[in-house]
Design a protein around this motif. Structure first.
Motif, PDB file in Angstrom:
ATOM      1  N   VAL A   4       0.838  -1.201   0.000  1.00  0.00           N
ATOM      2  CA  VAL A   4       0.000   0.000   0.000  1.00  0.00           C
ATOM      3  C   VAL A   4       0.872   1.250   0.000  1.00  0.00           C
ATOM      4  CG1 VAL A   4      -1.681   1.319   1.345  1.00  0.00           C
ATOM      5  CG2 VAL A   4      -1.956  -1.145   1.091  1.00  0.00           C
ATOM      6  N   LEU A   5       1.926   1.250   0.831  1.00  0.00           N
ATOM      7  CA  LEU A   5       2.813   2.413   0.881  1.00  0.00           C
ATOM      8  C   LEU A   5       3.532   2.628  -0.448  1.00  0.00           C
ATOM      9  CD1 LEU A   5       4.374   2.030   4.450  1.00  0.00           C
ATOM     10  CD2 LEU A   5       2.726   3.747   3.678  1.00  0.00           C
ATOM     11  N   THR A   6       3.965   1.537  -1.085  1.00  0.00           N
ATOM     12  CA  THR A   6       4.647   1.661  -2.375  1.00  0.00           C
ATOM     13  C   THR A   6       3.722   2.291  -3.418  1.00  0.00           C
ATOM     14  OG1 THR A   6       6.030  -0.266  -1.912  1.00  0.00           O
ATOM     15  CG2 THR A   6       5.777   0.372  -4.217  1.00  0.00           C
ATOM     16  N   LEU A   7       2.491   1.813  -3.491  1.00  0.00           N
ATOM     17  CA  LEU A   7       1.532   2.372  -4.442  1.00  0.00           C
ATOM     18  C   LEU A   7       1.201   3.820  -4.102  1.00  0.00           C
ATOM     19  CD1 LEU A   7      -0.944  -0.616  -4.909  1.00  0.00           C
ATOM     20  CD2 LEU A   7       0.880   0.138  -6.448  1.00  0.00           C
ATOM     21  N   ALA A   8       1.170   4.137  -2.792  1.00  0.00           N
ATOM     22  CA  ALA A   8       0.879   5.516  -2.391  1.00  0.00           C
ATOM     23  C   ALA A   8       1.998   6.461  -2.825  1.00  0.00           C
ATOM     24  CB  ALA A   8       0.685   5.573  -0.875  1.00  0.00           C
ATOM     25  N   VAL A   9       3.257   6.041  -2.688  1.00  0.00           N
ATOM     26  CA  VAL A   9       4.389   6.872  -3.112  1.00  0.00           C
ATOM     27  C   VAL A   9       4.343   7.105  -4.625  1.00  0.00           C
ATOM     28  CG1 VAL A   9       6.897   6.947  -3.338  1.00  0.00           C
ATOM     29  CG2 VAL A   9       5.866   6.222  -1.191  1.00  0.00           C
ATOM     30  N   ILE A  10       4.068   6.045  -5.379  1.00  0.00           N
ATOM     31  CA  ILE A  10       4.001   6.180  -6.837  1.00  0.00           C
ATOM     32  C   ILE A  10       2.848   7.102  -7.236  1.00  0.00           C
ATOM     33  CG2 ILE A  10       3.578   4.919  -8.984  1.00  0.00           C
ATOM     34  CD1 ILE A  10       4.988   2.517  -7.715  1.00  0.00           C
ATOM     35  N   ALA A  11       1.685   6.918  -6.595  1.00  0.00           N
ATOM     36  CA  ALA A  11       0.529   7.767  -6.908  1.00  0.00           C
ATOM     37  C   ALA A  11       0.808   9.228  -6.565  1.00  0.00           C
ATOM     38  CB  ALA A  11      -0.694   7.259  -6.143  1.00  0.00           C
ATOM     39  N   ALA A  39      11.762   0.507  -9.953  1.00  0.00           N
ATOM     40  CA  ALA A  39      12.738   0.137  -8.920  1.00  0.00           C
ATOM     41  C   ALA A  39      12.051  -0.080  -7.571  1.00  0.00           C
ATOM     42  CB  ALA A  39      13.806   1.217  -8.805  1.00  0.00           C
ATOM     43  N   LEU A  40      11.051   0.761  -7.283  1.00  0.00           N
ATOM     44  CA  LEU A  40      10.342   0.631  -6.014  1.00  0.00           C
ATOM     45  C   LEU A  40       9.431  -0.597  -6.005  1.00  0.00           C
ATOM     46  CD1 LEU A  40      10.494   2.315  -3.469  1.00  0.00           C
ATOM     47  CD2 LEU A  40       8.427   3.531  -4.191  1.00  0.00           C
ATOM     48  N   LEU A  41       8.795  -0.881  -7.134  1.00  0.00           N
ATOM     49  CA  LEU A  41       7.933  -2.059  -7.213  1.00  0.00           C
ATOM     50  C   LEU A  41       8.731  -3.357  -7.142  1.00  0.00           C
ATOM     51  CD1 LEU A  41       5.429  -0.920  -9.985  1.00  0.00           C
ATOM     52  CD2 LEU A  41       4.902  -1.307  -7.571  1.00  0.00           C
ATOM     53  N   GLY A  42      10.027  -3.282  -7.451  1.00  0.00           N
ATOM     54  CA  GLY A  42      10.865  -4.469  -7.405  1.00  0.00           C
ATOM     55  C   GLY A  42      11.035  -5.032  -6.010  1.00  0.00           C
ATOM     56  N   ARG A  43      10.665  -4.257  -4.992  1.00  0.00           N
ATOM     57  CA  ARG A  43      10.778  -4.741  -3.624  1.00  0.00           C
ATOM     58  C   ARG A  43       9.827  -5.904  -3.360  1.00  0.00           C
ATOM     59  NH1 ARG A  43       9.198   0.200   0.053  1.00  0.00           N
ATOM     60  NH2 ARG A  43       9.753  -1.275   1.677  1.00  0.00           N
ATOM     61  N   ARG A  44       8.842  -6.089  -4.231  1.00  0.00           N
ATOM     62  CA  ARG A  44       7.896  -7.185  -4.055  1.00  0.00           C
ATOM     63  C   ARG A  44       8.445  -8.508  -4.589  1.00  0.00           C
ATOM     64  NH1 ARG A  44       5.197  -6.319  -0.201  1.00  0.00           N
ATOM     65  NH2 ARG A  44       3.869  -8.053  -0.861  1.00  0.00           N
ATOM     66  N   LEU A  45       9.565  -8.466  -5.304  1.00  0.00           N
ATOM     67  CA  LEU A  45      10.156  -9.704  -5.812  1.00  0.00           C
ATOM     68  C   LEU A  45      10.667 -10.559  -4.651  1.00  0.00           C
ATOM     69  CD1 LEU A  45      12.190  -8.287  -8.851  1.00  0.00           C
ATOM     70  CD2 LEU A  45      10.014  -9.528  -8.929  1.00  0.00           C
ATOM     71  N   ALA A  82      13.636   8.247  -3.140  1.00  0.00           N
ATOM     72  CA  ALA A  82      14.957   7.991  -2.567  1.00  0.00           C
ATOM     73  C   ALA A  82      14.833   7.435  -1.150  1.00  0.00           C
ATOM     74  CB  ALA A  82      15.792   9.269  -2.576  1.00  0.00           C
ATOM     75  N   PHE A  83      13.934   8.013  -0.340  1.00  0.00           N
ATOM     76  CA  PHE A  83      13.761   7.551   1.035  1.00  0.00           C
ATOM     77  C   PHE A  83      13.293   6.084   1.083  1.00  0.00           C
ATOM     78  CE2 PHE A  83      13.699  12.060   2.300  1.00  0.00           C
ATOM     79  CZ  PHE A  83      14.460  11.980   3.443  1.00  0.00           C
ATOM     80  N   PHE A  84      12.254   5.777   0.324  1.00  0.00           N
ATOM     81  CA  PHE A  84      11.703   4.414   0.360  1.00  0.00           C
ATOM     82  C   PHE A  84      12.659   3.406  -0.263  1.00  0.00           C
ATOM     83  CE2 PHE A  84       7.893   6.520   1.570  1.00  0.00           C
ATOM     84  CZ  PHE A  84       7.116   5.575   2.208  1.00  0.00           C
ATOM     85  N   LEU A  85      13.384   3.837  -1.302  1.00  0.00           N
ATOM     86  CA  LEU A  85      14.353   2.936  -1.924  1.00  0.00           C
ATOM     87  C   LEU A  85      15.508   2.643  -0.973  1.00  0.00           C
ATOM     88  CD1 LEU A  85      14.458   1.565  -4.673  1.00  0.00           C
ATOM     89  CD2 LEU A  85      15.987   3.361  -5.461  1.00  0.00           C
ATOM     90  N   ALA A  86      15.934   3.639  -0.200  1.00  0.00           N
ATOM     91  CA  ALA A  86      17.011   3.433   0.770  1.00  0.00           C
ATOM     92  C   ALA A  86      16.581   2.441   1.860  1.00  0.00           C
ATOM     93  CB  ALA A  86      17.417   4.765   1.395  1.00  0.00           C
ATOM     94  N   GLY A  87      15.315   2.537   2.285  1.00  0.00           N
ATOM     95  CA  GLY A  87      14.824   1.580   3.273  1.00  0.00           C
ATOM     96  C   GLY A  87      14.868   0.154   2.751  1.00  0.00           C
TER      97      GLY A  87
END
Length: 368
Positions: A4-11, A39-45, A82-87
């Motif tokens: 949900v957070l990933t989709l919220a950042v993209i939106a 790159a952010l959606l790749g965290r679901r892999l 950048a923040f979410f990708l660093a996490g």
């Protein structure tokens, strides 16, 4: 929640980041926005399908794209990528490469804002870019916690598997013990009864009723002995305590070997398992003596030592005709198994000297 957070950042990025178009700087922003979103959606892999090298390459490209998006865009929430990708860097990579890449992210984003690289907006403080790598620390903590939980689960599953294996071993051990007891009770008793009945049947043709009655009486005696042995088996399965000295004396008297027992040392109570197994060994030895050396003298020696209990049974050579027959071969095996379970040792073999030369002897030594 992460999804949900990933989709919220993209939106939020699509809604706020400007300029956004199909030409010029707007096109560059759109392309970088797509790259950052991928790159952010790749965290679901799943981690099992992505090697550390591939994850490092993908996250490095994402960091470069995130810092470039901050510089190219003029407004919006580009810094959130950048923040979410660093996490996720801290969560996905091992600690050392994660810290290096997170530091690189901070330097790139902070440098873009501090040196005003690109046509991006300059209202955002450069310190915001400098702290974009901090969430990597939270990612590292989450990864360590997750691994600790997985290790605990794996340890619990391993302990459960070990417990199941131990339970199966205990069941097999108990089945072996019951099999030995059944062999001792049925095979020995039925063999003796069958021997006396065959003798009585053979004597009928001779008309010697006195000897027929004698054989019949012995068969009845063996039946009574079998009932006692069945009682001993029940005691063993219930783990009841049997008095070793009294039980051994009763066994010898019922088998016709009165006064055959010699006791050395101070008699004492021994554990129920030791008592039961010593009685079974004595029973096996006496049955073998009656079968293979009928009429031979039998002597039993019970020695209570300071650190062990020793049972010795010796019989002389046969004085009557030996009936033809072959044993099951389980007797000596059962003796060795019983003594091995008690961490003792047993020896069995022919008597080669002395008055009992030509007979057989068995000695079991059990510590404790």
């Amino acid at each position: 929640m992460q999804w949900v957070l990933t989709l919220a950042v993209i939106a939020a990025g699509i809604w706020t980041i400007r300029p956004l178009g199909l030409s010029g700087r707007g096109l560059a922003v759109a392309v970088l926005l797509v790259i950052n979103s991928a790159a952010l959606l790749g965290r679901r892999l799943p981690e099992s399908r992505v090697s550390q090298r591939l994850a490092l390459t993908w996250l490095t490209l994402g960091v470069v794209a995130a810092s470039a998006l901050i510089g190219v865009s003029s407004s919006g929430t580009s810094y959130l990528f950048a923040f979410f990708l660093a996490g996720h860097i801290g969560y996905r990579l091992e600690t050392r490469p994660a810290l290096v890449l997170a530091g690189t992210c901070s330097l790139l984003c902070g440098g873009v804002l501090f040196f005003h690289l690109g046509p991006g907006y300059h209202e955002l403080p450069w310190t915001v870019g400098l702290v974009t790598g901090v969430p990597a620390l939270a990612g590292i903590v989450n990864r360590s916690r997750r691994r600790a939980v997985l290790a605990a689960i794996e340890a619990a599953e391993s302990a459960e598997r070990a417990a199941r294996a131990e339970a199966r071993t205990a069941v097999l051990t108990e089945r072996s013990r019951i099999a030995r007891d059944v062999h001792d009770v049925l095979a020995h008793s039925l063999a003796g009864i069958n021997m006396q009945l065959e003798l009585a049947d053979a004597l009928l043709d001779t008309g010697d009723l006195e000897k027929v009655r004698e054989a019949n009486d012995k068969a009845h005696g063996l039946v009574k002995e079998s009932l006692k042995q069945a009682q001993w088996t029940v005691h063993a399965l219930r783990e009841d305590s049997l008095p070793l000295l009294e039980s051994l004396t009763a066994m010898l008297e019922s088998s016709g070997h009165r006064d055959a027992l010699t006791v050395t040392g101070t008699a004492r109570e021994v554990p129920a398992q030791v008592t039961q197994n010593l009685l079974r060994i004595a029973q096996e030895a006496l049955t073998n003596a009656a079968r293979h050396a009928p009429g031979g003298e039998v002597g039993v020696q019970l020695t209570f030592g300071t650190s062990s209990t020793t049972l010795g049974i010796r019989n002389g050579p046969a004085t009557r005709e030996v009936s033809a027959g072959v044993g099951s071969g389980m007797g000596l095996i059962g003796m060795r198994e019983r003594v091995a379970l008690l961490r003792g040792n047993v020896t069995a073999g022919p008597v080669t000297e002395g008055p009992d030369e030509g007979g057989w002897q068995v000695e079991a030594v059990i510590p404790g």
